[in-house]
Design a protein around this motif. Structure first.
Motif, PDB file in Angstrom:
ATOM      1  N   GLU A  58       0.875  -1.061  -0.058  1.00 45.93           N
ATOM      2  CA  GLU A  58       0.057  -0.067   0.023  1.00 45.93           C
ATOM      3  C   GLU A  58       0.867   1.390   0.068  1.00 45.93           C
ATOM      4  N   CYS A  59       0.842   2.059  -1.199  1.00 44.92           N
ATOM      5  CA  CYS A  59       1.492   3.150  -1.202  1.00 44.92           C
ATOM      6  C   CYS A  59       1.178   4.196  -2.369  1.00 44.92           C
ATOM      7  N   LEU A  60       1.433   5.393  -2.215  1.00 43.95           N
ATOM      8  CA  LEU A  60       0.874   6.213  -3.414  1.00 43.95           C
ATOM      9  C   LEU A  60      -0.543   6.377  -3.279  1.00 43.95           C
ATOM     10  N   GLY A  61      -1.344   6.111  -2.209  1.00 41.40           N
ATOM     11  CA  GLY A  61      -2.848   6.150  -1.949  1.00 41.40           C
ATOM     12  C   GLY A  61      -3.396   4.964  -2.670  1.00 41.40           C
ATOM     13  N   LYS A  62      -2.823   4.026  -3.103  1.00 43.49           N
ATOM     14  CA  LYS A  62      -3.220   2.977  -3.797  1.00 43.49           C
ATOM     15  C   LYS A  62      -2.841   1.441  -3.049  1.00 43.49           C
ATOM     16  N   ASP A  63      -3.749   0.666  -3.254  1.00 45.31           N
ATOM     17  CA  ASP A  63      -3.182  -0.921  -2.948  1.00 45.31           C
ATOM     18  C   ASP A  63      -2.829  -1.443  -4.203  1.00 45.31           C
ATOM     19  N   TRP A  64      -1.607  -2.332  -3.879  1.00 45.09           N
ATOM     20  CA  TRP A  64      -0.924  -2.896  -5.410  1.00 45.09           C
ATOM     21  C   TRP A  64      -0.988  -4.371  -4.996  1.00 45.09           C
ATOM     22  N   LEU A  65      -1.096  -5.206  -5.991  1.00 46.26           N
ATOM     23  CA  LEU A  65      -0.872  -6.422  -6.045  1.00 46.26           C
ATOM     24  C   LEU A  65      -0.336  -6.983  -7.421  1.00 46.26           C
ATOM     25  N   ILE A  66       1.226  -7.179  -7.028  1.00 51.58           N
ATOM     26  CA  ILE A  66       2.082  -7.161  -8.313  1.00 51.58           C
ATOM     27  C   ILE A  66       2.453  -8.634  -8.502  1.00 51.58           C
ATOM     28  N   PRO A  67       2.328  -9.468  -9.509  1.00 52.24           N
ATOM     29  CA  PRO A  67       2.977 -10.528  -9.750  1.00 52.24           C
ATOM     30  C   PRO A  67       4.425 -10.447  -9.946  1.00 52.24           C
ATOM     31  N   ALA A  68       5.145 -11.514  -9.343  1.00 51.47           N
ATOM     32  CA  ALA A  68       6.601 -11.567  -9.370  1.00 51.47           C
ATOM     33  C   ALA A  68       7.000 -12.764  -9.157  1.00 51.47           C
ATOM     34  N   ILE A  69       8.482 -12.843  -9.858  1.00 49.69           N
ATOM     35  CA  ILE A  69       9.193 -14.234  -9.771  1.00 49.69           C
ATOM     36  C   ILE A  69      10.421 -13.904  -8.845  1.00 49.69           C
ATOM     37  N   VAL A  70      10.665 -14.729  -8.120  1.00 48.28           N
ATOM     38  CA  VAL A  70      11.882 -14.978  -7.065  1.00 48.28           C
ATOM     39  C   VAL A  70      13.079 -15.106  -8.037  1.00 48.28           C
ATOM     40  N   VAL A  71      14.025 -14.313  -8.104  1.00 43.71           N
ATOM     41  CA  VAL A  71      15.164 -14.476  -9.050  1.00 43.71           C
ATOM     42  C   VAL A  71      16.545 -14.510  -8.442  1.00 43.71           C
ATOM     43  N   HIS A  72      16.642 -14.393  -7.209  1.00 46.41           N
ATOM     44  CA  HIS A  72      17.934 -14.754  -6.486  1.00 46.41           C
ATOM     45  C   HIS A  72      17.642 -14.442  -4.881  1.00 46.41           C
ATOM     46  N   HIS A  73      18.455 -15.232  -4.207  1.00 47.87           N
ATOM     47  CA  HIS A  73      18.688 -15.070  -2.649  1.00 47.87           C
ATOM     48  C   HIS A  73      19.874 -14.329  -2.156  1.00 47.87           C
ATOM     49  N   ARG A  74      19.808 -13.774  -1.080  1.00 44.64           N
ATOM     50  CA  ARG A  74      20.824 -13.066  -0.559  1.00 44.64           C
ATOM     51  C   ARG A  74      20.943 -13.461   0.689  1.00 44.64           C
ATOM     52  N   GLY A  75      21.747 -13.394   1.825  1.00 43.69           N
ATOM     53  CA  GLY A  75      21.626 -13.818   3.053  1.00 43.69           C
ATOM     54  C   GLY A  75      20.518 -13.006   3.924  1.00 43.69           C
ATOM     55  N   SER A  76      20.199 -11.635   3.448  1.00 46.21           N
ATOM     56  CA  SER A  76      19.387 -10.949   4.231  1.00 46.21           C
ATOM     57  C   SER A  76      17.788 -10.752   3.585  1.00 46.21           C
ATOM     58  N   GLY A  77      17.697 -11.442   1.820  1.00 41.20           N
ATOM     59  CA  GLY A  77      16.438 -11.367   1.569  1.00 41.20           C
ATOM     60  C   GLY A  77      16.481 -11.979   0.214  1.00 41.20           C
ATOM     61  N   ILE A  78      15.650 -11.605  -0.573  1.00 46.06           N
ATOM     62  CA  ILE A  78      15.171 -12.059  -1.991  1.00 46.06           C
ATOM     63  C   ILE A  78      15.158 -11.058  -2.830  1.00 46.06           C
ATOM     64  N   GLY A  79      15.718 -11.172  -4.294  1.00 53.13           N
ATOM     65  CA  GLY A  79      15.479 -10.237  -5.182  1.00 53.13           C
ATOM     66  C   GLY A  79      14.269 -10.690  -6.124  1.00 53.13           C
ATOM     67  N   VAL A  80      13.380  -9.883  -6.391  1.00 58.65           N
ATOM     68  CA  VAL A  80      12.153 -10.247  -7.274  1.00 58.65           C
ATOM     69  C   VAL A  80      12.015  -9.536  -8.617  1.00 58.65           C
ATOM     70  N   MET A  81      11.528 -10.042  -9.549  1.00 59.08           N
ATOM     71  CA  MET A  81      11.544  -9.442 -10.727  1.00 59.08           C
ATOM     72  C   MET A  81       9.935  -9.438 -11.078  1.00 59.08           C
ATOM     73  N   PHE A  82       9.325  -8.209 -11.267  1.00 63.52           N
ATOM     74  CA  PHE A  82       8.066  -8.110 -11.840  1.00 63.52           C
ATOM     75  C   PHE A  82       7.674  -8.761 -12.878  1.00 63.52           C
ATOM     76  N   ARG A  83       6.574  -9.345 -13.149  1.00 69.90           N
ATOM     77  CA  ARG A  83       6.033 -10.078 -14.380  1.00 69.90           C
ATOM     78  C   ARG A  83       5.737  -8.960 -15.441  1.00 69.90           C
ATOM     79  N   ASP A  84       5.515  -8.031 -15.178  1.00 68.77           N
ATOM     80  CA  ASP A  84       5.302  -6.644 -16.051  1.00 68.77           C
ATOM     81  C   ASP A  84       5.987  -5.627 -15.444  1.00 68.77           C
ATOM     82  N   PRO A  85       6.602  -4.464 -15.975  1.00 65.12           N
ATOM     83  CA  PRO A  85       7.271  -3.602 -15.456  1.00 65.12           C
ATOM     84  C   PRO A  85       6.185  -2.605 -14.744  1.00 65.12           C
ATOM     85  N   GLN A  86       6.659  -1.997 -13.697  1.00 62.02           N
ATOM     86  CA  GLN A  86       5.675  -1.259 -12.801  1.00 62.02           C
ATOM     87  C   GLN A  86       6.148   0.207 -12.902  1.00 62.02           C
ATOM     88  N   ALA A  87       6.145   0.860 -14.027  1.00 64.72           N
ATOM     89  CA  ALA A  87       6.613   2.244 -14.287  1.00 64.72           C
ATOM     90  C   ALA A  87       6.042   3.192 -13.283  1.00 64.72           C
TER      91      ALA A  87
END
Length: 118
Positions: free
Chosen positions: A59-88
């Motif tokens: 929830e940000c910018l006055g809106k609720d977002w539900l964004i499909p994404a793919i887990v692309v990598h792991h690092r000790g403190s978390g994960i990197g995700v790539m959006f299925r569609d760009p979120q310009a």
């Protein structure tokens, strides 16, 4: 050494995100950087494998977002995700103020002259 695969600049952010997996909330995370194609999420005790499809709920910018994404990598403190569609719109909205910030003030030395702060 790893090869950098980002195509867009990442900007630091601090935003709470819920990771949904199979239509239910799985874990709460903290987004710490963002591009229009993905983000890095700080999480603890995460067991999602690379390549798994998730949804990011935020929830940000006055809106609720539900964004499909793919887990692309792991690092000790978390994960990197790539959006299925760009979120310009999300990217522009959250980074808009970063591009308008004034440069840091110049330091004044003991003689009253400006010096570059390093």
């Amino acid at each position: 050494m790893t090869i950098e695969r980002r195509y867009c600049a990442r900007h630091p952010i601090d935003l709470q995100v819920s990771i949904r997996y199979r239509k239910r909330r799985f874990i709460c995370a903290r987004a710490c950087n963002l591009s229009d194609q993905g983000m890095f999420l700080e999480v603890s005790n995460l067991t999602l494998p690379t390549g798994i499809l998730v949804e990011l709920e935020l929830e940000c910018l006055g809106k609720d977002w539900l964004i499909p994404a793919i887990v692309v990598h792991h690092r000790g403190s978390g994960i990197g995700v790539m959006f299925r569609d760009p979120q310009a719109d999300l990217y522009r909205g959250l980074t808009r103020d970063m591009t308008r910030r004034p440069p840091p003030p110049q330091a004044i030395d003991s003689t009253g002259r400006q010096s570059s702060a390093r």
